[in-house]
Design a protein around this motif. Structure first.
Motif, PDB file in Angstrom:
ATOM      1  N   LEU A   1       0.832  -1.208   0.000  1.00  0.00           N
ATOM      2  CA  LEU A   1       0.000   0.000   0.000  1.00  0.00           C
ATOM      3  C   LEU A   1       0.865   1.256   0.000  1.00  0.00           C
ATOM      4  O   LEU A   1       0.638   2.183  -0.795  1.00  0.00           O
ATOM      5  N   PHE A   2       1.860   1.297   0.882  1.00  0.00           N
ATOM      6  CA  PHE A   2       2.694   2.495   1.024  1.00  0.00           C
ATOM      7  C   PHE A   2       3.471   2.785  -0.261  1.00  0.00           C
ATOM      8  O   PHE A   2       3.602   3.932  -0.684  1.00  0.00           O
ATOM      9  N   LYS A   3       3.964   1.738  -0.882  1.00  0.00           N
ATOM     10  CA  LYS A   3       4.730   1.926  -2.117  1.00  0.00           C
ATOM     11  C   LYS A   3       3.849   2.492  -3.227  1.00  0.00           C
ATOM     12  O   LYS A   3       4.285   3.361  -3.995  1.00  0.00           O
ATOM     13  N   MET A   4       2.603   2.021  -3.318  1.00  0.00           N
ATOM     14  CA  MET A   4       1.689   2.531  -4.334  1.00  0.00           C
ATOM     15  C   MET A   4       1.406   4.021  -4.129  1.00  0.00           C
ATOM     16  O   MET A   4       1.301   4.785  -5.083  1.00  0.00           O
ATOM     17  N   ILE A   5       1.287   4.433  -2.869  1.00  0.00           N
ATOM     18  CA  ILE A   5       1.007   5.844  -2.586  1.00  0.00           C
ATOM     19  C   ILE A   5       2.239   6.705  -2.859  1.00  0.00           C
ATOM     20  O   ILE A   5       2.147   7.763  -3.490  1.00  0.00           O
ATOM     21  N   ALA A   6       3.400   6.253  -2.399  1.00  0.00           N
ATOM     22  CA  ALA A   6       4.612   7.070  -2.492  1.00  0.00           C
ATOM     23  C   ALA A   6       5.233   7.055  -3.885  1.00  0.00           C
ATOM     24  O   ALA A   6       5.764   8.070  -4.345  1.00  0.00           O
ATOM     25  N   LEU A   7       5.174   5.911  -4.569  1.00  0.00           N
ATOM     26  CA  LEU A   7       5.890   5.768  -5.830  1.00  0.00           C
ATOM     27  C   LEU A   7       4.987   5.509  -7.032  1.00  0.00           C
ATOM     28  O   LEU A   7       5.450   5.552  -8.170  1.00  0.00           O
ATOM     29  N   GLY A   8       3.724   5.186  -6.787  1.00  0.00           N
ATOM     30  CA  GLY A   8       2.850   4.885  -7.905  1.00  0.00           C
ATOM     31  C   GLY A   8       3.099   3.496  -8.426  1.00  0.00           C
ATOM     32  O   GLY A   8       2.951   2.514  -7.701  1.00  0.00           O
ATOM     33  N   SER A   9       3.510   3.349  -9.675  1.00  0.00           N
ATOM     34  CA  SER A   9       3.710   2.026 -10.260  1.00  0.00           C
ATOM     35  C   SER A   9       4.918   1.349  -9.638  1.00  0.00           C
ATOM     36  O   SER A   9       5.950   1.971  -9.397  1.00  0.00           O
ATOM     37  N   ALA A  10       4.773   0.056  -9.358  1.00  0.00           N
ATOM     38  CA  ALA A  10       5.832  -0.706  -8.686  1.00  0.00           C
ATOM     39  C   ALA A  10       6.910  -1.141  -9.670  1.00  0.00           C
ATOM     40  O   ALA A  10       6.677  -1.308 -10.858  1.00  0.00           O
ATOM     41  N   GLY A  11       8.111  -1.341  -9.148  1.00  0.00           N
ATOM     42  CA  GLY A  11       9.180  -1.957  -9.904  1.00  0.00           C
ATOM     43  C   GLY A  11       9.896  -1.058 -10.884  1.00  0.00           C
ATOM     44  O   GLY A  11      10.569  -1.538 -11.784  1.00  0.00           O
ATOM     45  N   ARG A  12       9.787   0.250 -10.748  1.00  0.00           N
ATOM     46  CA  ARG A  12      10.461   1.148 -11.685  1.00  0.00           C
ATOM     47  C   ARG A  12      11.947   1.194 -11.366  1.00  0.00           C
ATOM     48  O   ARG A  12      12.372   1.447 -10.242  1.00  0.00           O
ATOM     49  N   GLU A  13      12.761   0.953 -12.381  1.00  0.00           N
ATOM     50  CA  GLU A  13      14.203   0.853 -12.187  1.00  0.00           C
ATOM     51  C   GLU A  13      14.822   2.146 -11.666  1.00  0.00           C
ATOM     52  O   GLU A  13      15.763   2.141 -10.895  1.00  0.00           O
ATOM     53  N   ASP A  14      14.259   3.298 -12.073  1.00  0.00           N
ATOM     54  CA  ASP A  14      14.854   4.566 -11.683  1.00  0.00           C
ATOM     55  C   ASP A  14      14.495   4.945 -10.248  1.00  0.00           C
ATOM     56  O   ASP A  14      14.970   5.955  -9.747  1.00  0.00           O
ATOM     57  N   TYR A  15      13.669   4.160  -9.588  1.00  0.00           N
ATOM     58  CA  TYR A  15      13.269   4.480  -8.223  1.00  0.00           C
ATOM     59  C   TYR A  15      13.816   3.470  -7.211  1.00  0.00           C
ATOM     60  O   TYR A  15      13.283   3.337  -6.127  1.00  0.00           O
ATOM     61  N   ARG A  16      14.849   2.749  -7.561  1.00  0.00           N
ATOM     62  CA  ARG A  16      15.367   1.727  -6.654  1.00  0.00           C
ATOM     63  C   ARG A  16      15.842   2.321  -5.330  1.00  0.00           C
ATOM     64  O   ARG A  16      15.547   1.794  -4.263  1.00  0.00           O
ATOM     65  N   GLU A  17      16.599   3.405  -5.398  1.00  0.00           N
ATOM     66  CA  GLU A  17      17.103   4.004  -4.170  1.00  0.00           C
ATOM     67  C   GLU A  17      15.964   4.571  -3.336  1.00  0.00           C
ATOM     68  O   GLU A  17      15.954   4.456  -2.104  1.00  0.00           O
ATOM     69  N   LEU A  18      14.982   5.194  -4.000  1.00  0.00           N
ATOM     70  CA  LEU A  18      13.827   5.713  -3.281  1.00  0.00           C
ATOM     71  C   LEU A  18      13.034   4.575  -2.640  1.00  0.00           C
ATOM     72  O   LEU A  18      12.549   4.700  -1.515  1.00  0.00           O
ATOM     73  N   SER A  19      12.917   3.450  -3.344  1.00  0.00           N
ATOM     74  CA  SER A  19      12.205   2.301  -2.790  1.00  0.00           C
ATOM     75  C   SER A  19      12.884   1.782  -1.540  1.00  0.00           C
ATOM     76  O   SER A  19      12.234   1.405  -0.562  1.00  0.00           O
ATOM     77  N   SER A  20      14.209   1.783  -1.566  1.00  0.00           N
ATOM     78  CA  SER A  20      14.970   1.324  -0.405  1.00  0.00           C
ATOM     79  C   SER A  20      14.683   2.201   0.815  1.00  0.00           C
ATOM     80  O   SER A  20      14.466   1.699   1.926  1.00  0.00           O
ATOM     81  N   ILE A  21      14.650   3.515   0.612  1.00  0.00           N
ATOM     82  CA  ILE A  21      14.356   4.439   1.712  1.00  0.00           C
ATOM     83  C   ILE A  21      12.908   4.284   2.148  1.00  0.00           C
ATOM     84  O   ILE A  21      12.597   4.288   3.348  1.00  0.00           O
ATOM     85  N   ALA A  22      12.012   4.137   1.170  1.00  0.00           N
ATOM     86  CA  ALA A  22      10.586   4.008   1.487  1.00  0.00           C
ATOM     87  C   ALA A  22      10.298   2.767   2.327  1.00  0.00           C
ATOM     88  O   ALA A  22       9.431   2.781   3.204  1.00  0.00           O
ATOM     89  N   MET A  23      11.034   1.679   2.084  1.00  0.00           N
ATOM     90  CA  MET A  23      10.840   0.461   2.869  1.00  0.00           C
ATOM     91  C   MET A  23      11.148   0.700   4.340  1.00  0.00           C
ATOM     92  O   MET A  23      10.444   0.214   5.231  1.00  0.00           O
ATOM     93  N   GLU A  24      12.199   1.464   4.593  1.00  0.00           N
ATOM     94  CA  GLU A  24      12.568   1.747   5.977  1.00  0.00           C
ATOM     95  C   GLU A  24      11.575   2.705   6.629  1.00  0.00           C
ATOM     96  O   GLU A  24      11.273   2.576   7.820  1.00  0.00           O
ATOM     97  N   ILE A  25      11.057   3.658   5.856  1.00  0.00           N
ATOM     98  CA  ILE A  25      10.041   4.572   6.402  1.00  0.00           C
ATOM     99  C   ILE A  25       8.765   3.808   6.738  1.00  0.00           C
ATOM    100  O   ILE A  25       8.192   3.977   7.811  1.00  0.00           O
ATOM    101  N   ALA A  26       8.322   2.936   5.811  1.00  0.00           N
ATOM    102  CA  ALA A  26       7.092   2.172   6.032  1.00  0.00           C
ATOM    103  C   ALA A  26       7.184   1.314   7.285  1.00  0.00           C
ATOM    104  O   ALA A  26       6.198   1.139   8.009  1.00  0.00           O
ATOM    105  N   ALA A  27       8.380   0.776   7.560  1.00  0.00           N
ATOM    106  CA  ALA A  27       8.554  -0.075   8.733  1.00  0.00           C
ATOM    107  C   ALA A  27       8.402   0.688  10.037  1.00  0.00           C
ATOM    108  O   ALA A  27       8.157   0.087  11.083  1.00  0.00           O
ATOM    109  N   GLU A  28       8.531   2.013   9.993  1.00  0.00           N
ATOM    110  CA  GLU A  28       8.449   2.829  11.210  1.00  0.00           C
ATOM    111  C   GLU A  28       7.043   3.361  11.473  1.00  0.00           C
ATOM    112  O   GLU A  28       6.801   3.950  12.526  1.00  0.00           O
ATOM    113  N   LEU A  29       6.114   3.172  10.544  1.00  0.00           N
ATOM    114  CA  LEU A  29       4.801   3.823  10.640  1.00  0.00           C
ATOM    115  C   LEU A  29       3.742   2.978  11.337  1.00  0.00           C
ATOM    116  O   LEU A  29       2.590   3.385  11.427  1.00  0.00           O
ATOM    117  N   ASN A  30       4.125   1.807  11.807  1.00  0.00           N
ATOM    118  CA  ASN A  30       3.236   0.984  12.625  1.00  0.00           C
ATOM    119  C   ASN A  30       1.919   0.658  11.921  1.00  0.00           C
ATOM    120  O   ASN A  30       0.859   0.594  12.543  1.00  0.00           O
TER     121      ASN A  30
END
Length: 501
Positions: free
Chosen positions: A333-362
């Motif tokens: 859910l969080f990835k769809m909101i923050a990044l839109g379409s999943a699996g975009r190669e140009d957003y790999r670094e952003l996805s990595s950061i987003a994963m850590e943010i999502a883990a903190e949001l309970n």
């Protein structure tokens, strides 16, 4: 003939054993790269089945459970794929430092079979081998079995009519215009409402923690055309409304005591009563209500929602229990909101950061929308890292001072200290969070997005729009806030120390 049958069975058994031995061997010996290559097309197939199923009215409960299993497998597979993919982007720096992050296996809290949690600086040798690779193989093998068992499901799926609304595709999901992760519960409630029973009074309890989506789920059910055509009226009651219900009343008086959500003018007189509670039922009120409902038209139904599981005793059927989203589902859910379409190669670094943010949001729905939208508006790596830093400081501060996660404090209407992107000596405090019905309440112009971005805020006490739902019942979540200067903060800390002595 017996010899032929024996030979055929022997051949089938031999091929089956070879298939499972080969699968087991591949699971145990395949590299991370090979596993990921097998996982990608598998996820596409799973996603296609899930999206097609979610746009159809499925009434078979076994099929709904099977769909739920596939959906959870897909979430876990997506998280696993993103974890390894994001690691591949940052592994160069990690190899140079040759260090293992203390966050290894601590980024999230999966079920025992799925606890792969890789931090942003985990070395390549840890990702490609050991526990992480074993977790990848387990998830891959499990998803392969689930997808292989979906052939009959796909065939039966064609016999169910499509819904009139859009499917929950990536673009639809990221727009915030759909209900996420509750398809199985939705169809189960509709099935209960349309079921022709023999009891004069049928009651379905729906229980779950605060802000898990109980009201939203029921509101969507009430908008369903099948439900609206089946009941003459849909009436909503709160705890205060029930105080006005009289045991010697009639159907008309009962409807006047609540809020009529829908009326279709049919003569059959079936009522759908929605009762929204915070805690338990008072037995006297329940007896009074039952006395009145027992005289309602045959086929009338009652739905009771509450945070307390004690209301399950009033149900005439098994309760629907809503739980907080799993970390896998929340990441999807969080990835769809923050990044839109999943699996975009140009957003790999952003996805990595987003994963850590999502883990903190309970697993908070409002936080997914607030933080996800904030990130989507600024696709800059440095900005995202700054947000991650603030989110972690926000969590650590409240765990240190109060011993609880800030999301849990908000759910209990306890004050929390809000963070902002711009530094300030003044502490911004949110005293409580409450929901209002948007069309009937004046909504403040100042939003949480403004607060986080560091825009000017008023002095004294003021209201902030934390989050506004785009789906029924269109609740707006407001926060009562105030500013505390550094002087007041010092005095408050001194008083706290003196009280603890």
């Amino acid at each position: 003939m017996e010899v032929l049958v024996s030979a055929v069975l022997g051949d089938v058994i031999s091929k089956s054993i070879s298939f499972f031995v080969d699968r087991y061997h591949r699971q145990k010996t395949g590299s991370a790269g090979e596993s990921l290559e097998r996982l990608r097309p598998l996820l596409l197939r799973a996603q296609a089945i899930v999206e097609e199923a979610e746009r159809r009215h499925i009434t078979n409960q076994a099929m709904l459970r099977q769909l739920d299993t596939l959906r959870h497998g897909m979430y876990g597979g997506c998280y696993m794929l993103d974890t390894f993919t994001c690691r591949g982007h940052a592994e160069g720096d990690a190899m140079a430092k040759d260090e293992v992050s203390h966050d290894w296996f601590a980024l999230c809290r999966f079920r025992p079979a799925k606890r792969l949690c890789l931090a942003a600086r985990t070395p390549k040798k840890m990702v490609s081998g050991g526990r992480g690779l074993n977790e990848l193989r387990e998830v891959l093998c499990g998803l392969e079995i689930i997808v292989a068992d979906m052939e009959e499901f796909v065939l039966f799926l064609k016999s169910y009519p499509p819904m009139c609304r859009q499917p929950s595709s990536s673009s639809y999901l990221s727009s915030g215009m759909c209900m996420f992760g509750r398809h199985t519960e939705y169809e189960r409630i509709v099935s209960f409402l349309l079921q022709i029973g023999t009891a004069n009074l049928s009651v379905l309890p729906i229980v779950g923690p605060v802000r898990v989506g109980k009201s939203t789920l029921v509101e969507h059910v009430c908008y369903d055309k099948r439900v609206r055509s089946y009941f003459s009226s849909i009436v909503f009651f709160t705890e205060d409304d029930l105080q006005c219900v009289k045991a010697d009343g009639n159907a008309l008086q009962l409807q006047e005591s609540g809020v009529i959500k829908h009326r279709n003018g049919e003569s059959h007189g079936r009522l759908l009563i929605i009762i929204e509670l915070i805690g338990d039922f008072e037995e006297e009120i329940w007896r009074r209500l039952c006395s009145l409902l027992s005289h309602m038209a045959h086929g009338s139904k009652v739905i009771v929602t509450s945070r307390s599981e004690k209301i399950m005793q009033f149900g005439t059927t098994q309760a629907v229990k809503l739980n907080v989203l799993s970390q896998e589902a929340y990441w999807y859910l969080f990835k769809m909101i923050a990044l839109g379409s999943a699996g975009r190669e140009d957003y790999r670094e952003l996805s990595s950061i987003a994963m850590e943010i999502a883990a903190e949001l309970n697993a908070s729905f409002p936080n997914a929308s607030i933080i996800g939208t904030l990130l989507r508006d600024n696709l800059d790596v440095r900005f995202w890292r700054k947000v991650l830093e603030h989110v972690r400081e926000f969590r650590d501060k409240h765990l240190l001072i109060f011993g609880e996660h800030p999301v849990d404090l908000v759910k209990k209407d306890q004050p929390v200290y809000l963070w902002r992107m711009t530094g300030s000596s003044e502490a911004l405090i949110a005293h409580r969070c409450y929901q209002v019905c948007s069309p009937q309440h004046k909504i403040p112009k100042l939003t949480m997005h403004d607060i986080l971005c560091g825009r000017p805020i008023p002095r004294g006490n003021f209201e902030v729009l934390a989050w506004k739902s785009q789906i029924p019942p269109y609740y707006s979540y407001l926060m009562s806030c105030s500013i505390m200067t550094s002087r007041h903060m010092v005095l408050k800390k001194k008083r706290s120390r003196l009280q603890s002595i």
